[in-house]
Each structure stands twice: as C-alpha cells, then as structure tokens.
Scaffold this active site. Structure first.
Site, PDB file in Angstrom:
ATOM      1  N   THR A 226      -3.419  -6.870   7.728  1.00 18.81           N
ATOM      2  CA  THR A 226      -3.870  -7.246   6.388  1.00 18.81           C
ATOM      3  C   THR A 226      -4.903  -8.369   6.411  1.00 18.81           C
ATOM      4  O   THR A 226      -5.766  -8.438   5.536  1.00 18.81           O
ATOM      5  CB  THR A 226      -2.631  -7.638   5.542  1.00 18.81           C
TER       6      THR A 226
ATOM      7  N   ILE B  14       6.228  -4.753  13.708  1.00 17.51           N
ATOM      8  CA  ILE B  14       6.868  -3.855  12.758  1.00 17.51           C
ATOM      9  C   ILE B  14       5.825  -3.176  11.872  1.00 17.51           C
ATOM     10  O   ILE B  14       4.724  -3.701  11.696  1.00 17.51           O
ATOM     11  CB  ILE B  14       7.872  -4.630  11.850  1.00 17.51           C
ATOM     12  N   ASN B  15       6.189  -2.026  11.297  1.00 11.63           N
ATOM     13  CA  ASN B  15       5.398  -1.447  10.225  1.00 11.63           C
ATOM     14  C   ASN B  15       5.733  -2.228   8.941  1.00 11.63           C
ATOM     15  O   ASN B  15       6.401  -3.257   8.986  1.00 11.63           O
ATOM     16  CB  ASN B  15       5.712   0.052  10.085  1.00 11.63           C
TER      17      ASN B  15
ATOM     18  N   GLY C 174       2.677  -7.827  12.108  1.00 11.14           N
ATOM     19  CA  GLY C 174       3.315  -8.079  10.815  1.00 11.14           C
ATOM     20  C   GLY C 174       2.902  -9.449  10.314  1.00 11.14           C
ATOM     21  O   GLY C 174       3.490 -10.456  10.704  1.00 11.14           O
ATOM     22  N   GLY C 175       1.863  -9.488   9.504  1.00  7.27           N
ATOM     23  CA  GLY C 175       1.466 -10.739   8.854  1.00  7.27           C
ATOM     24  C   GLY C 175       0.744 -11.740   9.733  1.00  7.27           C
ATOM     25  O   GLY C 175       0.546 -12.883   9.323  1.00  7.27           O
TER      26      GLY C 175
ATOM     27  N   ASN D 184       0.837  -1.206   0.000  1.00  8.43           N
ATOM     28  CA  ASN D 184       0.000   0.000   0.000  1.00  8.43           C
ATOM     29  C   ASN D 184       0.861   1.241   0.000  1.00  8.43           C
ATOM     30  O   ASN D 184       1.965   1.250   0.532  1.00  8.43           O
ATOM     31  CB  ASN D 184      -0.948   0.014   1.212  1.00  8.43           C
TER      32      ASN D 184
ATOM     33  N   CYS E 169       6.009   5.318   8.743  1.00  9.44           N
ATOM     34  CA  CYS E 169       5.225   5.245   7.497  1.00  9.44           C
ATOM     35  C   CYS E 169       6.175   5.378   6.310  1.00  9.44           C
ATOM     36  O   CYS E 169       6.878   6.386   6.184  1.00  9.44           O
ATOM     37  CB  CYS E 169       4.169   6.346   7.459  1.00  9.44           C
TER      38      CYS E 169
ATOM     39  N   LEU F 249      -1.007   8.257   4.427  1.00 11.38           N
ATOM     40  CA  LEU F 249      -1.576   8.839   5.658  1.00 11.38           C
ATOM     41  C   LEU F 249      -2.827   9.687   5.394  1.00 11.38           C
ATOM     42  O   LEU F 249      -2.998  10.753   5.975  1.00 11.38           O
ATOM     43  CB  LEU F 249      -0.522   9.664   6.419  1.00 11.38           C
TER      44      LEU F 249
END
Ligand code: SIN
Length: 305
Positions: free
Chosen positions: A267, A192-193, A244-245, A69, A131, A73
């Site tokens: 996600t 994590i991002n 994260g996932g 993505n 970000c 923001l």
C-alpha cells in the site's frame, strides 16, 4: 555477497525490498517513474488461468491507516502475461520477477503455474491462496491446512521453480496452515495477505464497497503482520517473505528480525509511487544506525536475543 543481499531459495536478491502483488501491476507504470532494477524483485499482479474483469465498483474504501480493496483478481490471464507483459517487462527490467498466481480450483492453480514454469523471467511462483475478494476460490484454499496443502502439492508437481504459498491472516491460527504447506513441499511462504474489513457510507447507509467487504492493507496492519511472521518463523524451516503495512526501511529490518528473509511493500506504493525506491536507498543508512553489517545475518535475529 553485498551487505544488503538476501537469498531466497538459492536466488540472490540485491536487497530484500519487493513491491507486493497488486500494487505494482506488471512493472511498466513504475518503470516510467524510476529505474525499477534497483528493487530486489517485484511480485506481479495476481494472475489467473483465464482473464478476469474483477469485481463491480466501488472497489476501494480509504481508511485512516490504510485502505480496503475488493479488486477481485482483475487480470488479463496467464497467456497474455506470457505473450505480452513479460516480453514488454524484459525491455526495461533485467532481473527475475515473482509470479503471483490466483485460482478457483486446484487444477486452475496448477495449470497457470505449469504455463509460467516455461518462463525464464520467473524466479519464484507465489501462489495466492488468500485473496479475500472472490467466491469459491482464493482465500477458501488458504483457511484450511488440507486445502492449502492440496494446492501446494499440485503446483509442486508441475514446476521446478521455487513455490511460495501466500497465506491469509483471516484465520484463528496461521501456524497449522504454514506447517501444512511446508509438509506438502512448499519452498517458502509469503505472509500476510489483507485482513477482511469493511466501511459503511453514513449518508447512503450502505457498505462503501460494492462487494460489501474487502481486504484491509496499509500501516494499520503492520503489527499483526509482524506478529504472524514471528509465529510462522518459530514453526517452520522454509524462508518467509514478510509483508503487511511495511512503509519504511526500519520496518523492513524489523520484519527481518521477526523472521522474514525478504519483505514486500504494498500500500505504501499507492500513497507514494517512489516508496520502494526510497526504502532501498534508505536501507544502508538504517543498517549503519543499528550497526548491521549484513542483512542476511539478521533474519530471525529477535528470536535469539
Ligand atoms: C484482489 O485482486 O482482489 C486482491 C488480491 C488479493 O488480495 O489477494
């Protein structure tokens, strides 16, 4: 304390499952699908001091094990969130929320957090220095220990709420950044991002995403996230919200064994909007399977084996 209860900086959550920022809006759409009070909490869409339209489209590229993505923001700004989103949320959500805050300067981060500090509905400020989709802000603060520490100090000076800094995986070593945030007074860390990634359209021979690159999330990044939670847990004493996932109750437990006190799910909710509810419901059964009496007791458990 219930078997699934966890404590984040003195705030008791019924369970560790928290929809991640940017995948749950301000809660309203999901509340039309199920009672979101079953969640530990949720982290609302990254909010900045001023409203933002976000990046040009296309902003999304699908991948076999996740998506990229580059939203940029997009959000209505902190004053709108305080005046409209949080009062609306109070009608259907009875718990405290995690306020995810983005920024483009140290002053902007601090001012947005100062305004959110006034809200009783905010349990934790999650300060996003990671970000990957904006210039002159976001991730640029999260890839340097000094800059991350500067943001942490500025935010801590304007709030009594716990401050969690959301870290980027797009660094050679996440540990010095985590330590710098802890030393600057952070109450916790979120990690994590997304991982910086890209896709190219074969017909058009150009990047799929208008901004060329974006943040890769989803199942494909889970082992990387788990590894970073493990490394940071070994280096700091403050609580970690792992993410994260993550898409199953077993992965929530695995992330907690690596060192997370609570776990965000991102996600997975975009693939199945009921994903977080299902994970909450499955947790007791998976705890039974692995003979886990209490989730609070397993945090970091894999380090002591
Ligand atoms: C975005 O709005 O671009 C995503 C936010 C983030 O990855 O921190």
């Amino acid at each position: 304390m219930g078997r699934t209860t966890v404590s984040l900086s003195g705030w008791e959550l019924d369970n560790p499952v928290i929809p991640a920022s940017g995948t749950f809006g301000y809660g309203q759409e999901f509340s039309e699908l199920y009672d979101i009070n079953c969640l530990g909490s949720f982290s609302f869409k990254g909010t900045t001091l001023h409203p933002r339209f976000g990046n040009p489209t296309p902003r999304i590229a699908e991948c076999p094990a996740g998506l990229i993505n580059s939203v940029g923001l997009q959000n209505p700004g902190v004053d709108h969130v305080l005046a409209v989103e949080l009062p609306r949320l109070a009608r259907f959500y009875k718990k405290k929320v995690i306020a995810n805050v983005g920024g483009f300067s140290v002053e902007e981060y601090a001012e947005a957090c100062r305004r959110l500090d006034a809200s009783e509905q905010v349990g934790i400020l999650e300060v996003n220095v990671s970000c990957p989709n904006v210039d002159h802000g976001g991730m640029s603060f999260g890839v340097s220990p000094e800059a991350a520490a500067q943001v942490t100090r500025a935010v801590k000076a304007v709030t009594k709420k716990p401050v969690y800094i959301k870290l980027s995986p797009n660094v050679t070593d996440i540990v010095p950044i985590a330590k710098a945030c802890q030393e600057a007074g952070a109450d916790g860390l979120s990690l994590i991002n997304t991982l910086l990634g890209m896709r190219i359209d074969l017909r058009q021979r150009k990047p799929v995403i208008a901004n060329r690159m974006g943040g890769y999330s989803g199942e494909g990044i889970y082992p990387v996230a788990l590894r970073m939670v493990w490394q940071v847990y070994e280096a700091v004493k403050i609580p970690i919200i792992g993410m994260g996932g993550v898409s199953t109750a077993a992965e929530v437990i695995e992330m907690m064994l690596a060192g997370a006190t609570a776990v965000q799910v991102g996600t997975a909710s975009l693939i199945d909007p009921w994903a977080c509810q299902k994970i909450v419901e499955e947790l007791p059964q998976v705890m039974e399977q692995y003979r886990i009496e209490s989730l609070q007791e397993i945090i970091g458990g894999a380090h002591h084996g």
